[in-house]
Motif scaffolding. Structure first.
Motif, PDB file in Angstrom:
ATOM      1  N   GLY A 108      35.991  43.282  39.251  1.00 19.60           N
ATOM      2  CA  GLY A 108      34.640  44.248  38.470  1.00 19.60           C
ATOM      3  C   GLY A 108      33.496  44.030  39.865  1.00 19.60           C
ATOM      4  O   GLY A 108      33.600  43.151  40.305  1.00 19.60           O
ATOM      5  N   ASN A 109      32.454  45.114  38.841  1.00 20.84           N
ATOM      6  CA  ASN A 109      30.929  44.596  39.834  1.00 20.84           C
ATOM      7  C   ASN A 109      30.529  43.101  39.297  1.00 20.84           C
ATOM      8  O   ASN A 109      30.348  42.970  38.224  1.00 20.84           O
ATOM      9  CB  ASN A 109      30.527  46.058  39.934  1.00 20.84           C
ATOM     10  CG  ASN A 109      29.205  45.454  40.054  1.00 20.84           C
ATOM     11  OD1 ASN A 109      27.738  45.521  39.426  1.00 20.84           O
ATOM     12  ND2 ASN A 109      28.500  46.116  40.444  1.00 20.84           N
ATOM     13  N   ASP A 110      30.040  42.679  40.541  1.00 22.24           N
ATOM     14  CA  ASP A 110      29.205  41.816  39.680  1.00 22.24           C
ATOM     15  C   ASP A 110      28.051  41.960  38.459  1.00 22.24           C
ATOM     16  O   ASP A 110      27.862  40.633  38.081  1.00 22.24           O
ATOM     17  CB  ASP A 110      28.501  40.638  41.284  1.00 22.24           C
ATOM     18  CG  ASP A 110      27.510  41.508  41.801  1.00 22.24           C
ATOM     19  OD1 ASP A 110      27.867  43.019  41.661  1.00 22.24           O
ATOM     20  OD2 ASP A 110      26.968  41.105  42.374  1.00 22.24           O
ATOM     21  N   ALA A 111      27.000  42.742  38.936  1.00 17.05           N
ATOM     22  CA  ALA A 111      26.300  42.822  37.647  1.00 17.05           C
ATOM     23  C   ALA A 111      26.926  42.977  35.877  1.00 17.05           C
ATOM     24  O   ALA A 111      26.361  42.305  35.199  1.00 17.05           O
ATOM     25  CB  ALA A 111      24.924  43.565  37.482  1.00 17.05           C
ATOM     26  N   ASN A 112      27.692  43.833  36.467  1.00 10.86           N
ATOM     27  CA  ASN A 112      28.549  44.567  35.042  1.00 10.86           C
ATOM     28  C   ASN A 112      29.348  42.501  34.461  1.00 10.86           C
ATOM     29  O   ASN A 112      29.435  42.813  33.716  1.00 10.86           O
ATOM     30  CB  ASN A 112      29.725  45.451  35.562  1.00 10.86           C
ATOM     31  CG  ASN A 112      28.861  46.319  35.691  1.00 10.86           C
ATOM     32  OD1 ASN A 112      27.761  46.983  35.472  1.00 10.86           O
ATOM     33  ND2 ASN A 112      30.079  47.683  36.299  1.00 10.86           N
ATOM     34  N   ASN A 129      25.077  46.246  22.231  1.00 15.89           N
ATOM     35  CA  ASN A 129      23.849  47.550  22.696  1.00 15.89           C
ATOM     36  C   ASN A 129      23.445  47.132  23.643  1.00 15.89           C
ATOM     37  O   ASN A 129      22.397  46.140  23.178  1.00 15.89           O
ATOM     38  CB  ASN A 129      23.280  48.645  21.772  1.00 15.89           C
ATOM     39  CG  ASN A 129      24.663  49.611  21.054  1.00 15.89           C
ATOM     40  OD1 ASN A 129      25.297  50.226  21.875  1.00 15.89           O
ATOM     41  ND2 ASN A 129      24.752  49.141  19.831  1.00 15.89           N
ATOM     42  N   VAL A 130      23.509  46.291  24.706  1.00 16.48           N
ATOM     43  CA  VAL A 130      23.161  45.179  25.927  1.00 16.48           C
ATOM     44  C   VAL A 130      22.972  45.722  26.787  1.00 16.48           C
ATOM     45  O   VAL A 130      23.626  46.741  27.407  1.00 16.48           O
ATOM     46  CB  VAL A 130      23.597  44.486  25.607  1.00 16.48           C
ATOM     47  CG1 VAL A 130      23.306  43.044  26.687  1.00 16.48           C
ATOM     48  CG2 VAL A 130      24.541  43.523  24.308  1.00 16.48           C
ATOM     49  N   LEU A 131      21.687  45.085  27.635  1.00 22.33           N
ATOM     50  CA  LEU A 131      21.112  45.980  28.991  1.00 22.33           C
ATOM     51  C   LEU A 131      21.103  44.620  29.959  1.00 22.33           C
ATOM     52  O   LEU A 131      20.246  43.913  29.562  1.00 22.33           O
ATOM     53  CB  LEU A 131      20.000  46.826  29.544  1.00 22.33           C
ATOM     54  CG  LEU A 131      19.742  46.994  30.529  1.00 22.33           C
ATOM     55  CD1 LEU A 131      20.679  47.791  31.478  1.00 22.33           C
ATOM     56  CD2 LEU A 131      18.266  47.482  30.542  1.00 22.33           C
ATOM     57  N   GLY A 132      21.950  44.666  30.938  1.00 31.85           N
ATOM     58  CA  GLY A 132      21.618  43.663  31.850  1.00 31.85           C
ATOM     59  C   GLY A 132      20.340  43.487  32.898  1.00 31.85           C
ATOM     60  O   GLY A 132      21.581  44.751  33.640  1.00 31.85           O
ATOM     61  N   LEU A 133      20.243  43.345  33.229  1.00 31.29           N
ATOM     62  CA  LEU A 133      18.873  43.544  34.324  1.00 31.29           C
ATOM     63  C   LEU A 133      18.529  42.330  35.329  1.00 31.29           C
ATOM     64  O   LEU A 133      18.497  41.095  34.792  1.00 31.29           O
ATOM     65  CB  LEU A 133      17.343  43.844  33.594  1.00 31.29           C
ATOM     66  CG  LEU A 133      16.731  43.455  35.145  1.00 31.29           C
ATOM     67  CD1 LEU A 133      16.896  45.009  35.036  1.00 31.29           C
ATOM     68  CD2 LEU A 133      14.973  43.981  34.126  1.00 31.29           C
ATOM     69  N   GLY A 158      25.062  51.480  34.768  1.00 32.66           N
ATOM     70  CA  GLY A 158      24.761  50.652  35.046  1.00 32.66           C
ATOM     71  C   GLY A 158      23.587  50.074  35.875  1.00 32.66           C
ATOM     72  O   GLY A 158      22.437  49.045  36.132  1.00 32.66           O
ATOM     73  N   GLU A 159      22.968  51.285  36.713  1.00 33.32           N
ATOM     74  CA  GLU A 159      22.666  51.043  38.265  1.00 33.32           C
ATOM     75  C   GLU A 159      20.952  51.207  37.996  1.00 33.32           C
ATOM     76  O   GLU A 159      20.423  51.719  38.422  1.00 33.32           O
ATOM     77  CB  GLU A 159      23.107  51.811  39.141  1.00 33.32           C
ATOM     78  CG  GLU A 159      24.312  51.537  40.172  1.00 33.32           C
ATOM     79  CD  GLU A 159      24.210  50.259  40.986  1.00 33.32           C
ATOM     80  OE1 GLU A 159      23.128  49.739  40.509  1.00 33.32           O
ATOM     81  OE2 GLU A 159      24.921  49.659  41.455  1.00 33.32           O
ATOM     82  N   ILE A 160      20.544  50.468  36.817  1.00 29.94           N
ATOM     83  CA  ILE A 160      19.150  50.229  36.340  1.00 29.94           C
ATOM     84  C   ILE A 160      17.842  50.323  37.443  1.00 29.94           C
ATOM     85  O   ILE A 160      16.676  50.599  37.750  1.00 29.94           O
ATOM     86  CB  ILE A 160      18.761  48.882  35.429  1.00 29.94           C
ATOM     87  CG1 ILE A 160      17.697  48.589  34.652  1.00 29.94           C
ATOM     88  CG2 ILE A 160      18.716  47.291  35.940  1.00 29.94           C
ATOM     89  CD1 ILE A 160      16.945  50.345  33.766  1.00 29.94           C
ATOM     90  N   VAL A 260      17.945  43.001  25.842  1.00 28.97           N
ATOM     91  CA  VAL A 260      17.608  42.749  27.141  1.00 28.97           C
ATOM     92  C   VAL A 260      18.248  41.984  28.029  1.00 28.97           C
ATOM     93  O   VAL A 260      16.853  41.252  27.521  1.00 28.97           O
ATOM     94  CB  VAL A 260      17.186  44.082  27.360  1.00 28.97           C
ATOM     95  CG1 VAL A 260      16.441  43.302  29.779  1.00 28.97           C
ATOM     96  CG2 VAL A 260      16.713  45.171  27.453  1.00 28.97           C
ATOM     97  N   VAL A 261      18.646  41.185  28.584  1.00 25.90           N
ATOM     98  CA  VAL A 261      18.968  40.480  29.225  1.00 25.90           C
ATOM     99  C   VAL A 261      18.410  40.290  30.664  1.00 25.90           C
ATOM    100  O   VAL A 261      19.221  40.815  31.143  1.00 25.90           O
ATOM    101  CB  VAL A 261      20.851  40.352  29.639  1.00 25.90           C
ATOM    102  CG1 VAL A 261      20.305  38.014  30.116  1.00 25.90           C
ATOM    103  CG2 VAL A 261      21.071  39.904  27.700  1.00 25.90           C
ATOM    104  N   VAL A 262      17.475  38.979  31.081  1.00 23.13           N
ATOM    105  CA  VAL A 262      16.394  39.453  31.845  1.00 23.13           C
ATOM    106  C   VAL A 262      17.420  37.726  33.168  1.00 23.13           C
ATOM    107  O   VAL A 262      17.373  37.293  32.259  1.00 23.13           O
ATOM    108  CB  VAL A 262      15.520  39.128  32.315  1.00 23.13           C
ATOM    109  CG1 VAL A 262      15.023  38.584  33.594  1.00 23.13           C
ATOM    110  CG2 VAL A 262      15.051  40.722  31.575  1.00 23.13           C
ATOM    111  N   GLY A 263      18.008  38.489  34.138  1.00 24.15           N
ATOM    112  CA  GLY A 263      19.228  37.345  34.399  1.00 24.15           C
ATOM    113  C   GLY A 263      18.284  37.275  36.228  1.00 24.15           C
ATOM    114  O   GLY A 263      17.857  38.041  36.962  1.00 24.15           O
TER     115      GLY A 263
END
Ligand SMILES: [Zn+2]
Length: 320
Positions: A108-112, A129-133, A158-160, A260-263
């Motif tokens: 998988g892609n690392d961010a996903n 419903n989540v966005l990872g940033l 997902g390429e924010i 929104v998860v900020v990492g």
């Protein structure tokens, strides 16, 4: 650990630009053993050799292997890897790794994959419903939509970081102009900092870098400069946060998100304050956010990628 528990262990592999981290993960998403090595710069075969060696060094034999990698991933192949040295073309990672390790392998892609870890066992547990940033060298992103990981038509969703926040704006690492990453990715921020120093600004950023014995402006260097109220670092970081606010606010309007998860390294250093600042920066751009909308920082930190990758592997065993 009993034998039956041991049977359930899968290996999660997080391939980063700096290090490759490997962990043995049980079916409750707990990590039992870890190994780590610098990411080789000689291309795919060296990376696979390192992964094989790290997995062999773990305390127990896994029953499957999941790999997260910073690139566009589709059907077991890596299509592009912009941030790893020596990866220039499509590479069938699953097939090649299987020649070294005869186990079910998922990719998988690392961010996903990192978001998957946070969704299964960390800050986004239970949300639909989540966005990872992920704030790092670049700005990565991942999506959970309607209770499922969302990868898009060819694994590139997902390429924010490459959401355009200013048409015709600053040049991005992707070659286009005005992306969020052009303002909020550490590589871009470093370029702007250097240019501003050339134009007469002063900053402690590069002295801190040398003092910390780093070769680049890492999260730790930025966190220290911000803590010391360095004017240039503060100005660039404020711009990064404002820019991410535009991108995230637009994503919320499009997707009606709950969390929104900020990492990434800066989130580990700055904590919930960073999530609160991005929430405040996004608010003016939101149309009608969910009353339950939350901005949180990642809980698993370095383990998010390992846990997420392991869960992909576990799914691969189930689906064959
Ligand atoms: Zn871009």
């Amino acid at each position: 650990m009993t034998a039956s528990e041991r049977d359930l262990l899968v290996a999660g592999v997080d391939v980063g630009g700096t290090n490759i981290e490997v962990g043995l993960v049980d079916d409750r998403h707990e990590v039992h053993g870890r190994a780590k090595a610098p990411t080789p710069t000689g291309g795919p075969d060296e990376v696979l050799d390192t992964i094989s060696r790290l997995i062999a060094s773990l305390d127990a034999d896994p029953v499957a292997v999941g790999v997260g990698i910073p690139g566009v991933v589709h059907e077991g192949a890596v299509l592009t890897v912009p941030n790893l040295a020596g990866w220039h073309e499509r590479f069938d990672l699953v097939a090649s790794l299987q020649e070294r390790i005869d186990l079910p392998i998922a990719l998988g892609n690392d961010a996903n994959v990192g978001l998957l870890g946070e969704w299964l066992a960390g800050a986004a547990r239970g949300a639909r419903n989540v966005l990872g940033l992920w704030m790092g060298t670049g700005v990565g992103g991942g999506l959970i939509l309607d209770g499922r990981p969302f990868n898009g038509a060819r694994g590139a969703a997902g390429e924010i970081g490459h959401v355009v926040v200013l048409a015709g704006g600053a040049l991005c690492t992707c070659g286009r102009r005005g992306c969020a990453e052009a303002y909020a990715g550490r590589r871009s921020m470093r370029g702007v900092a250097s240019a501003m120093v050339d134009a007469g600004w002063t900053t402690s950023l590069f002295d801190i870098r040398d003092d910390e014995d780093k070769s680049s402006l890492t999260s730790k260097v930025w966190a220290r400069a911000l803590d010391e109220d360095d004017a240039l670092a503060t100005k660039l970081f404020d711009t990064a946060v404002e820019t991410l606010g535009v991108a995230v606010g637009s994503a919320i309007n499009l997707l009606d998100l709950e969390v929104v998860v900020v990492g990434g390294g800066l989130a580990e250093k700055l904590g919930s304050d960073l999530a609160d600042r991005i929430a405040a920066a996004a608010e003016p751009w939101m149309l009608r956010p969910s009353p339950d909308l939350r901005f949180v920082v990642s809980e698993l930190e370095d383990d998010a990628g390992v846990v997420g990758a392991a869960s992909l592997a576990r799914a691969a065993i189930v689906t064959g």
